[in-house]
Design a protein around this motif. Structure first.
Motif, short mmCIF file in Angstrom:
data_model
loop_
_atom_site.label_atom_id
_atom_site.label_comp_id
_atom_site.label_asym_id
_atom_site.label_seq_id
_atom_site.Cartn_x
_atom_site.Cartn_y
_atom_site.Cartn_z
N UNK A 31 39.70 42.89 35.13
CA UNK A 31 38.49 43.56 35.40
C UNK A 31 37.71 43.16 36.63
N UNK A 32 37.86 41.82 36.78
CA UNK A 32 37.41 41.49 38.22
C UNK A 32 35.90 41.38 38.61
N UNK A 33 35.14 41.36 37.48
CA UNK A 33 33.80 41.35 37.33
C UNK A 33 33.10 40.77 35.96
N UNK A 34 32.01 40.04 36.17
CA UNK A 34 31.56 39.59 34.75
C UNK A 34 30.28 40.44 34.23
N UNK A 35 29.98 41.59 35.06
CA UNK A 35 29.11 42.48 34.37
C UNK A 35 29.18 43.74 35.25
N UNK A 128 35.98 52.05 47.11
CA UNK A 128 36.79 50.99 46.69
C UNK A 128 36.26 49.98 45.71
N UNK A 129 36.71 49.67 44.46
CA UNK A 129 35.99 48.80 43.68
C UNK A 129 37.01 48.18 42.65
N UNK A 130 38.42 47.88 43.16
CA UNK A 130 39.51 47.53 42.51
C UNK A 130 39.54 45.94 42.96
N UNK A 131 39.79 45.22 41.83
CA UNK A 131 39.96 43.90 42.20
C UNK A 131 41.22 43.45 43.11
N UNK A 159 33.21 48.93 50.12
CA UNK A 159 33.98 47.94 49.11
C UNK A 159 32.83 47.10 48.41
N UNK A 160 33.00 47.24 46.87
CA UNK A 160 32.17 46.17 46.40
C UNK A 160 32.63 44.75 46.24
N UNK A 161 32.10 43.81 46.35
CA UNK A 161 32.82 42.32 46.23
C UNK A 161 31.74 41.29 46.21
N UNK A 162 32.18 40.47 45.51
CA UNK A 162 31.26 39.33 45.41
C UNK A 162 31.61 38.16 46.50
N UNK A 163 32.69 38.25 47.08
CA UNK A 163 33.08 37.31 48.25
C UNK A 163 32.23 37.53 49.41
#
Length: 206
Positions: A31-35, A128-131, A159-163
């Motif tokens: 999933x690469x995400x917590x929410x 792009x939103x793939x881990x 791209x969505x990313x927490x990095x």
């Protein structure tokens, strides 16, 4: 600009958290995400995407459609949107939620196979939103080089990313990377990364 109010009204208050959490329990790493991404975060991604260009828009890893809805809220014609989702249950849910867009259940890392007869199509924007951060940097760069070959002149990748550093390092002569400010209204806080083509690469591929 198309009036998508009837689509959005029909979608109503569909929530992402229940289905998201159920799938996260089964596949937490994939999933690469917590929410689910927040509305503010999704809107930021759409605002930075080159959707103003004519042509189709490619969404990779739409999940349950949070960014898809943000595209529709911005007034993007649903006929322009092609969403590729690997998880079959998510793809089916997205088809039910937004039947006006094109949903393909398939691998966003192998667009030739997934797009089939549309493999040579050029896109105005790729969202792009793939881990991918578990993959080697060279592999990520090669992947994005392929994505850039599928963009129309002036198109970009968001791209969505927490990095806190670029998930895909820039490739000189091919693309550069920048980011938005941190979107604090998201769990966890995150940035939108923007990948722009190098002018020379864009002209060669046009």
């Amino acid at each position: 600009m198309p009036d998508n109010s009837h689509i959005l009204a029909r979608d109503g208050k569909n929530g992402d958290f229940g289905p998201f959490f159920a799938n996260w329990i089964r596949h937490p790493i994939a999933m690469g995400a917590v929410a689910p991404s927040s509305k503010a975060y999704c809107r930021k991604m759409v605002d930075k995407a080159s959707t103003e260009l004519d042509g189709p828009i490619l969404e990779l890893g739409p999940g349950l459609g949070a960014v898809t809805r943000a595209l529709l809220e911005k007034g993007v014609d649903p006929a322009r949107i092609t969403s590729i989702e690997y998880e079959p249950k998510f793809a089916d849910a997205l088809k039910r939620r937004f039947p006006e867009i094109t949903v393909i259940q398939g691998n966003g890392f192998d667009l030739d196979a997934t797009l089939g007869e549309r493999r040579d199509e050029k896109f105005a924007a790729i969202l792009f939103a793939i881990p991918i951060v578990s993959e080697k940097a060279e592999w990520r760069q090669t992947l994005f080089r392929d994505y850039f070959s599928r963009l129309r002149s002036g198109g970009n990748i968001t791209q969505l990313s927490y990095m806190w550093t670029p998930p895909v390092p820039a490739v000189p002569g091919v693309f550069s990377v920048s980011s938005t400010d941190i979107v604090w209204n998201n769990i966890p806080p995150a940035r939108v990364w923007i990948y722009e083509p190098d002018l020379a690469f864009s002209e060669i591929d046009a």
